[in-house]
Design an enzyme around this catalytic site. Structure first.
Site, PDB file in Angstrom:
ATOM      1  N   HIS A 177      67.438  -0.090  88.267  1.00  0.00           N
ATOM      2  CA  HIS A 177      67.186  -1.458  88.743  1.00  0.00           C
ATOM      3  C   HIS A 177      68.487  -2.194  89.009  1.00  0.00           C
ATOM      4  O   HIS A 177      69.555  -1.793  88.534  1.00  0.00           O
ATOM      5  CB  HIS A 177      66.353  -2.252  87.726  1.00  0.00           C
ATOM      6  CG  HIS A 177      67.052  -2.437  86.419  1.00  0.00           C
ATOM      7  ND1 HIS A 177      67.130  -1.467  85.468  1.00  0.00           N
ATOM      8  CD2 HIS A 177      67.740  -3.501  85.918  1.00  0.00           C
ATOM      9  CE1 HIS A 177      67.808  -1.904  84.423  1.00  0.00           C
ATOM     10  NE2 HIS A 177      68.208  -3.141  84.677  1.00  0.00           N
ATOM     11  N   ASP A 225      69.755  -6.193  88.438  1.00  0.00           N
ATOM     12  CA  ASP A 225      69.255  -7.224  87.519  1.00  0.00           C
ATOM     13  C   ASP A 225      68.556  -8.378  88.252  1.00  0.00           C
ATOM     14  O   ASP A 225      69.113  -8.989  89.177  1.00  0.00           O
ATOM     15  CB  ASP A 225      70.398  -7.774  86.652  1.00  0.00           C
ATOM     16  CG  ASP A 225      70.800  -6.753  85.589  1.00  0.00           C
ATOM     17  OD1 ASP A 225      69.956  -5.959  85.143  1.00  0.00           O
ATOM     18  OD2 ASP A 225      71.998  -6.769  85.197  1.00  0.00           O
ATOM     19  N   ARG A 256      74.707  -9.097  76.780  1.00  0.00           N
ATOM     20  CA  ARG A 256      74.953  -9.199  78.223  1.00  0.00           C
ATOM     21  C   ARG A 256      75.015 -10.653  78.654  1.00  0.00           C
ATOM     22  O   ARG A 256      74.265 -11.487  78.135  1.00  0.00           O
ATOM     23  CB  ARG A 256      73.818  -8.497  78.967  1.00  0.00           C
ATOM     24  CG  ARG A 256      74.101  -8.239  80.430  1.00  0.00           C
ATOM     25  CD  ARG A 256      72.926  -7.535  81.093  1.00  0.00           C
ATOM     26  NE  ARG A 256      71.890  -8.492  81.462  1.00  0.00           N
ATOM     27  CZ  ARG A 256      70.701  -8.159  81.943  1.00  0.00           C
ATOM     28  NH1 ARG A 256      70.388  -6.890  82.119  1.00  0.00           N
ATOM     29  NH2 ARG A 256      69.824  -9.085  82.260  1.00  0.00           N
TER      30      ARG A 256
HETATM   31  C1  SIN Z   1      70.923  -3.352  81.334  1.00  0.00           C
HETATM   32  O1  SIN Z   1      70.031  -2.850  82.022  1.00  0.00           O
HETATM   33  O2  SIN Z   1      71.487  -4.389  81.661  1.00  0.00           O
HETATM   34  C2  SIN Z   1      71.327  -2.680  80.035  1.00  0.00           C
HETATM   35  C3  SIN Z   1      72.019  -1.384  80.268  1.00  0.00           C
HETATM   36  C4  SIN Z   1      72.183  -0.614  78.994  1.00  0.00           C
HETATM   37  O3  SIN Z   1      71.538  -0.940  77.978  1.00  0.00           O
HETATM   38  O4  SIN Z   1      72.944   0.345  79.008  1.00  0.00           O
END
Ligand code: SIN
Length: 304
Positions: free
Chosen positions: A106, A108, A276
């Protein structure tokens, strides 16, 4: 003066940056070098940077305005810019069983009219092995298609939705989703090929997790075309795989990439706790100059 070292990790995507301590305030020259590396390599990595939440936020703010941690799944109570990427976070509930090579890939929040322009993820509790993340270069994927197909794709648009499993995406779908789930449905129509606002590159903008259909094609045509394009998007030679250590950071250009969070972490008892921040993005624009349109959901507003 900071002496940055930029080490490419593959031919087409991903570079590691050394020679800078991003837990500390950065000067303008360093910020510009990091930003240029991000645009060129699409995802950049730092190691041994044990940021706390305020340092993570300060670093992110050098490059843009943070959005709320996650517009669907919420944010840290004290630091609204931070989204906790915990091993058993709520988002995993919507993960599809891994069936195809593109499953769970995906970009984001592409269901929003203005998806984040970048994401900055840091590893705090990192499994000793397993749990790697992959990214793919959507510009290289586009360039690698035949000119005839690129010309056709340039004219198309896709519906992106935040996985409401209540039928095809319409305003009615959004109402049903909101009633059933009790949250705002984010549904947007984006060009299938977008133009990168800084580099001018054409990008295959087909976030596999969130694209529902191609507008104007029959369901059979849409599915066949999407499956062909998704398989192409995640071809190995367009991707980079990153092995995390405690203190690693991945900073990706969300306009020009898709990524895959690891599925193997659920096969072990190792914990994994990442955090994040996403940075506010613009409304994407297609080759014909037409911007995306929102079907449901408001633009993502920054935290000032
Ligand atoms: C994400 O999809 O932003 C997280 C990626 C991850 O957990 O490595």
């Amino acid at each position: 003066m900071t002496e940055l070292t930029i080490t490419p990790l593959t031919l087409h995507i991903g570079a590691q940056i050394d020679g800078v301590d991003v837990t500390q305030p950065l000067d303008e020259n360093t910020i510009n070098l990091i930003r240029a590396a991000l645009l060129k390599w699409k995802v950049i990595f730092f190691r041994n940077q044990n940021l706390d939440h305020p340092q993570h936020i300060r670093f992110a703010r050098y490059f843009g305005a943070p959005t709320p941690g996650h517009v669907i799944f919420g944010s840290d109570e004290t630091y609204p810019e931070i989204y906790s990427v915990a091993k058993h976070r709520t988002a995993n509930a919507r993960r599809a069983p891994v069936i195809h090579s593109w499953t769970n890939w995906h970009t984001d929040i592409t269901a929003a009219i203005n998806p984040p322009f970048a994401s900055i993820l840091r590893g705090v509790v990192v499994p000793p092995y397993g749990g790697d993340t992959h990214w793919t270069n959507a510009a290289k994927a586009y360039q690698s298609l035949s000119p005839a197909l690129r010309n056709f794709l340039d004219t198309l648009r896709c519906v992106h939705q935040y996985a409401p499993s209540v039928g095809p995406a319409t305003e009615n779908t959004a109402d049903q989703y909101e009633k059933q789930v009790g949250k705002t449905a984010f549904i947007s129509e984006h060009p299938l090929v977008t133009i990168h606002p800084e580099t001018g590159e054409r990008l295959l903008y087909i976030s596999p997790d969130f694209v529902d259909c191609i507008v104007g094609l029959s369901p059979t045509e849409s599915r066949a075309m999407l499956e062909m394009l998704w398989r192409h998007l995640v071809r190995n030679e367009f991707t980079v795989r990153f092995k995390w250590e405690q203190g690693s950071i991945a900073f990706w250009d969300n306009r020009a990439t898709a990524h895959l969070a690891p599925a193997d972490i659920f096969d072990s008892d190792f914990d994994r706790q990442f955090y994040r921040i996403t940075l506010q993005g613009e409304v994407p624009v297609g080759v014909d100059g037409k911007p995306s349109t929102a079907i449901s959901g408001q633009p993502i507003e920054p935290i000032t």
